[in-house]
Design a protein around this motif. Structure first.
Motif, PDB file in Angstrom:
ATOM      1  N   VAL A   1       0.814  -1.214   0.000  1.00 14.90           N
ATOM      2  CA  VAL A   1       0.000   0.000   0.000  1.00 14.90           C
ATOM      3  C   VAL A   1       0.850   1.268   0.000  1.00 14.90           C
ATOM      4  CG1 VAL A   1      -1.954  -1.124   1.110  1.00 14.90           C
ATOM      5  CG2 VAL A   1      -0.274   0.059   2.517  1.00 14.90           C
ATOM      6  N   THR A   2       2.175   1.109   0.008  1.00 12.12           N
ATOM      7  CA  THR A   2       3.081   2.249   0.109  1.00 12.12           C
ATOM      8  C   THR A   2       3.291   2.981  -1.209  1.00 12.12           C
ATOM      9  OG1 THR A   2       4.204   1.193   1.945  1.00 12.12           O
ATOM     10  CG2 THR A   2       5.391   2.950   0.852  1.00 12.12           C
ATOM     11  N   GLY A   3       3.432   2.263  -2.297  1.00 10.91           N
ATOM     12  CA  GLY A   3       3.687   2.907  -3.579  1.00 10.91           C
ATOM     13  C   GLY A   3       3.892   1.894  -4.680  1.00 10.91           C
ATOM     14  N   ASP A   4       3.997   2.379  -5.915  1.00 13.48           N
ATOM     15  CA  ASP A   4       4.049   1.501  -7.075  1.00 13.48           C
ATOM     16  C   ASP A   4       5.204   0.511  -7.066  1.00 13.48           C
ATOM     17  OD1 ASP A   4       1.729   2.543  -8.151  1.00 13.48           O
ATOM     18  OD2 ASP A   4       2.801   4.137  -9.183  1.00 13.48           O
ATOM     19  N   LEU A   5       6.443   0.991  -6.975  1.00 13.33           N
ATOM     20  CA  LEU A   5       7.585   0.071  -7.002  1.00 13.33           C
ATOM     21  C   LEU A   5       7.623  -0.793  -5.764  1.00 13.33           C
ATOM     22  CD1 LEU A   5      10.449   2.272  -8.484  1.00 13.33           C
ATOM     23  CD2 LEU A   5       9.261   0.380  -9.572  1.00 13.33           C
ATOM     24  N   VAL A   6       7.287  -0.215  -4.638  1.00  8.16           N
ATOM     25  CA  VAL A   6       7.282  -0.978  -3.398  1.00  8.16           C
ATOM     26  C   VAL A   6       6.166  -2.010  -3.439  1.00  8.16           C
ATOM     27  CG1 VAL A   6       7.103  -0.809  -0.895  1.00  8.16           C
ATOM     28  CG2 VAL A   6       8.284   0.958  -2.166  1.00  8.16           C
ATOM     29  N   ARG A   7       5.058  -1.678  -4.083  1.00  3.86           N
ATOM     30  CA  ARG A   7       3.946  -2.622  -4.225  1.00  3.86           C
ATOM     31  C   ARG A   7       4.410  -3.870  -4.969  1.00  3.86           C
ATOM     32  NH1 ARG A   7       0.300   0.403  -6.894  1.00  3.86           N
ATOM     33  NH2 ARG A   7      -0.346   1.321  -4.938  1.00  3.86           N
ATOM     34  N   VAL A   8       5.216  -3.685  -5.996  1.00  5.88           N
ATOM     35  CA  VAL A   8       5.730  -4.821  -6.774  1.00  5.88           C
ATOM     36  C   VAL A   8       6.574  -5.733  -5.885  1.00  5.88           C
ATOM     37  CG1 VAL A   8       7.281  -5.480  -8.664  1.00  5.88           C
ATOM     38  CG2 VAL A   8       5.668  -3.596  -8.974  1.00  5.88           C
ATOM     39  N   ALA A   9       7.493  -5.145  -5.124  1.00  3.24           N
ATOM     40  CA  ALA A   9       8.351  -5.936  -4.237  1.00  3.24           C
ATOM     41  C   ALA A   9       7.515  -6.603  -3.147  1.00  3.24           C
ATOM     42  CB  ALA A   9       9.438  -5.064  -3.631  1.00  3.24           C
ATOM     43  N   GLY A  10       6.560  -5.881  -2.609  1.00  2.45           N
ATOM     44  CA  GLY A  10       5.703  -6.438  -1.571  1.00  2.45           C
ATOM     45  C   GLY A  10       4.880  -7.599  -2.078  1.00  2.45           C
ATOM     46  N   ARG A  11       4.319  -7.452  -3.270  1.00  5.22           N
ATOM     47  CA  ARG A  11       3.514  -8.527  -3.857  1.00  5.22           C
ATOM     48  C   ARG A  11       4.382  -9.759  -4.110  1.00  5.22           C
ATOM     49  NH1 ARG A  11       0.974  -6.075  -8.296  1.00  5.22           N
ATOM     50  NH2 ARG A  11      -0.503  -5.263  -6.793  1.00  5.22           N
ATOM     51  N   SER A  12       5.587  -9.547  -4.601  1.00 11.48           N
ATOM     52  CA  SER A  12       6.491 -10.660  -4.865  1.00 11.48           C
ATOM     53  C   SER A  12       6.817 -11.414  -3.575  1.00 11.48           C
ATOM     54  CB  SER A  12       7.778 -10.133  -5.515  1.00 11.48           C
ATOM     55  OG  SER A  12       8.707 -11.168  -5.678  1.00 11.48           O
ATOM     56  N   LEU A  13       7.129 -10.674  -2.514  1.00 12.39           N
ATOM     57  CA  LEU A  13       7.426 -11.311  -1.229  1.00 12.39           C
ATOM     58  C   LEU A  13       6.202 -12.054  -0.698  1.00 12.39           C
ATOM     59  CD1 LEU A  13       9.122 -11.876   1.282  1.00 12.39           C
ATOM     60  CD2 LEU A  13       8.510  -9.585   2.108  1.00 12.39           C
ATOM     61  N   LYS A  14       5.041 -11.452  -0.822  1.00 10.96           N
ATOM     62  CA  LYS A  14       3.822 -12.094  -0.328  1.00 10.96           C
ATOM     63  C   LYS A  14       3.567 -13.408  -1.066  1.00 10.96           C
ATOM     64  CE  LYS A  14      -1.064 -11.401   0.552  1.00 10.96           C
ATOM     65  NZ  LYS A  14      -2.202 -10.490   0.451  1.00 10.96           N
ATOM     66  N   VAL A  15       3.739 -13.426  -2.377  1.00 10.18           N
ATOM     67  CA  VAL A  15       3.543 -14.646  -3.161  1.00 10.18           C
ATOM     68  C   VAL A  15       4.531 -15.721  -2.714  1.00 10.18           C
ATOM     69  CG1 VAL A  15       3.768 -15.654  -5.475  1.00 10.18           C
ATOM     70  CG2 VAL A  15       2.483 -13.535  -5.150  1.00 10.18           C
ATOM     71  N   ARG A  16       5.792 -15.339  -2.500  1.00 11.50           N
ATOM     72  CA  ARG A  16       6.785 -16.321  -2.028  1.00 11.50           C
ATOM     73  C   ARG A  16       6.412 -16.871  -0.668  1.00 11.50           C
ATOM     74  NH1 ARG A  16      12.792 -15.224  -1.885  1.00 11.50           N
ATOM     75  NH2 ARG A  16      12.723 -17.380  -1.205  1.00 11.50           N
ATOM     76  N   ALA A  17       5.967 -15.989   0.238  1.00  6.95           N
ATOM     77  CA  ALA A  17       5.598 -16.434   1.579  1.00  6.95           C
ATOM     78  C   ALA A  17       4.398 -17.377   1.532  1.00  6.95           C
ATOM     79  CB  ALA A  17       5.303 -15.232   2.474  1.00  6.95           C
ATOM     80  N   ILE A  18       3.404 -17.044   0.730  1.00  7.99           N
ATOM     81  CA  ILE A  18       2.217 -17.894   0.604  1.00  7.99           C
ATOM     82  C   ILE A  18       2.590 -19.242  -0.010  1.00  7.99           C
ATOM     83  CG2 ILE A  18       0.035 -18.176  -0.661  1.00  7.99           C
ATOM     84  CD1 ILE A  18      -0.354 -15.115  -0.272  1.00  7.99           C
ATOM     85  N   THR A  19       3.427 -19.215  -1.049  1.00 11.73           N
ATOM     86  CA  THR A  19       3.860 -20.454  -1.702  1.00 11.73           C
ATOM     87  C   THR A  19       4.633 -21.329  -0.735  1.00 11.73           C
ATOM     88  OG1 THR A  19       3.955 -19.337  -3.850  1.00 11.73           O
ATOM     89  CG2 THR A  19       5.178 -21.411  -3.640  1.00 11.73           C
ATOM     90  N   TYR A  20       5.570 -20.720  -0.002  1.00  7.37           N
ATOM     91  CA  TYR A  20       6.359 -21.475   0.967  1.00  7.37           C
ATOM     92  C   TYR A  20       5.436 -22.076   2.022  1.00  7.37           C
ATOM     93  CZ  TYR A  20       9.634 -22.772   4.572  1.00  7.37           C
ATOM     94  OH  TYR A  20      10.326 -23.480   5.523  1.00  7.37           O
ATOM     95  N   ASP A  21       4.525 -21.267   2.539  1.00  7.23           N
ATOM     96  CA  ASP A  21       3.598 -21.711   3.569  1.00  7.23           C
ATOM     97  C   ASP A  21       2.772 -22.893   3.075  1.00  7.23           C
ATOM     98  OD1 ASP A  21       2.900 -21.268   6.197  1.00  7.23           O
ATOM     99  OD2 ASP A  21       1.389 -19.757   5.741  1.00  7.23           O
ATOM    100  N   ALA A  22       2.292 -22.822   1.842  1.00  6.68           N
ATOM    101  CA  ALA A  22       1.446 -23.877   1.288  1.00  6.68           C
ATOM    102  C   ALA A  22       2.216 -25.170   1.037  1.00  6.68           C
ATOM    103  CB  ALA A  22       0.821 -23.396  -0.014  1.00  6.68           C
ATOM    104  N   LEU A  23       3.470 -25.068   0.653  1.00  4.39           N
ATOM    105  CA  LEU A  23       4.252 -26.250   0.296  1.00  4.39           C
ATOM    106  C   LEU A  23       5.082 -26.815   1.449  1.00  4.39           C
ATOM    107  CD1 LEU A  23       5.485 -25.163  -3.231  1.00  4.39           C
ATOM    108  CD2 LEU A  23       3.564 -26.660  -2.657  1.00  4.39           C
ATOM    109  N   SER A  24       5.208 -26.074   2.516  1.00  7.30           N
ATOM    110  CA  SER A  24       6.047 -26.493   3.636  1.00  7.30           C
ATOM    111  C   SER A  24       5.311 -27.475   4.537  1.00  7.30           C
ATOM    112  CB  SER A  24       6.468 -25.269   4.456  1.00  7.30           C
ATOM    113  OG  SER A  24       7.123 -25.665   5.632  1.00  7.30           O
ATOM    114  N   PRO A  25       5.963 -28.586   4.875  1.00  8.17           N
ATOM    115  CA  PRO A  25       5.328 -29.548   5.786  1.00  8.17           C
ATOM    116  C   PRO A  25       5.099 -28.930   7.167  1.00  8.17           C
ATOM    117  CG  PRO A  25       7.378 -30.460   4.895  1.00  8.17           C
ATOM    118  CD  PRO A  25       7.232 -29.058   4.387  1.00  8.17           C
ATOM    119  N   ALA A  26       5.931 -27.954   7.541  1.00  5.83           N
ATOM    120  CA  ALA A  26       5.797 -27.309   8.848  1.00  5.83           C
ATOM    121  C   ALA A  26       4.778 -26.177   8.828  1.00  5.83           C
ATOM    122  CB  ALA A  26       7.153 -26.776   9.304  1.00  5.83           C
ATOM    123  N   GLY A  27       4.176 -25.906   7.685  1.00  4.80           N
ATOM    124  CA  GLY A  27       3.189 -24.865   7.589  1.00  4.80           C
ATOM    125  C   GLY A  27       3.761 -23.463   7.777  1.00  4.80           C
ATOM    126  N   GLY A  28       5.024 -23.270   7.375  1.00 10.38           N
ATOM    127  CA  GLY A  28       5.623 -21.945   7.430  1.00 10.38           C
ATOM    128  C   GLY A  28       6.199 -21.564   8.779  1.00 10.38           C
TER     129      GLY A  28
END
Length: 87
Positions: free
Chosen positions: A58-85
């Motif tokens: 929610v901070t700005g355009d370029l930061v939004r891109v980095a934030g979205r990328s990190l969020k996708v990685r975190a969600i993917t890791y959480d979903a695929l991790s046996p420990a649930g993140g």
């Protein structure tokens, strides 16, 4: 290109953000986001990395891109991790 399913880290997030806005600005933005959420560095839990990512989106355009990328990685890791993140 296959998604990166390795556990995301604060260092990964800072590196990606620095590619967009430079190291000094990335560090400052990360620090402000972490403090705004009442967290402490280094941000280690997947849940907290997601919170920082959402805050950055929610901070700005370029930061939004980095934030979205990190969020996708975190969600993917959480979903695929046996420990649930959990660290």
């Amino acid at each position: 290109m296959a998604p990166n399913t390795e556990r995301p880290t604060e260092a990964d997030a800072l590196r990606a953000l620095a590619e967009l806005v430079g190291t000094q600005t990335a560090t400052g933005m990360w620090d402000l986001s972490v403090r705004a959420l009442g967290l402490h560095r280094p941000v280690e839990s997947i849940a907290d990395l997601r919170r920082v990512a959402e805050h950055m989106m929610v901070t700005g355009d370029l930061v939004r891109v980095a934030g979205r990328s990190l969020k996708v990685r975190a969600i993917t890791y959480d979903a695929l991790s046996p420990a649930g993140g959990q660290p």
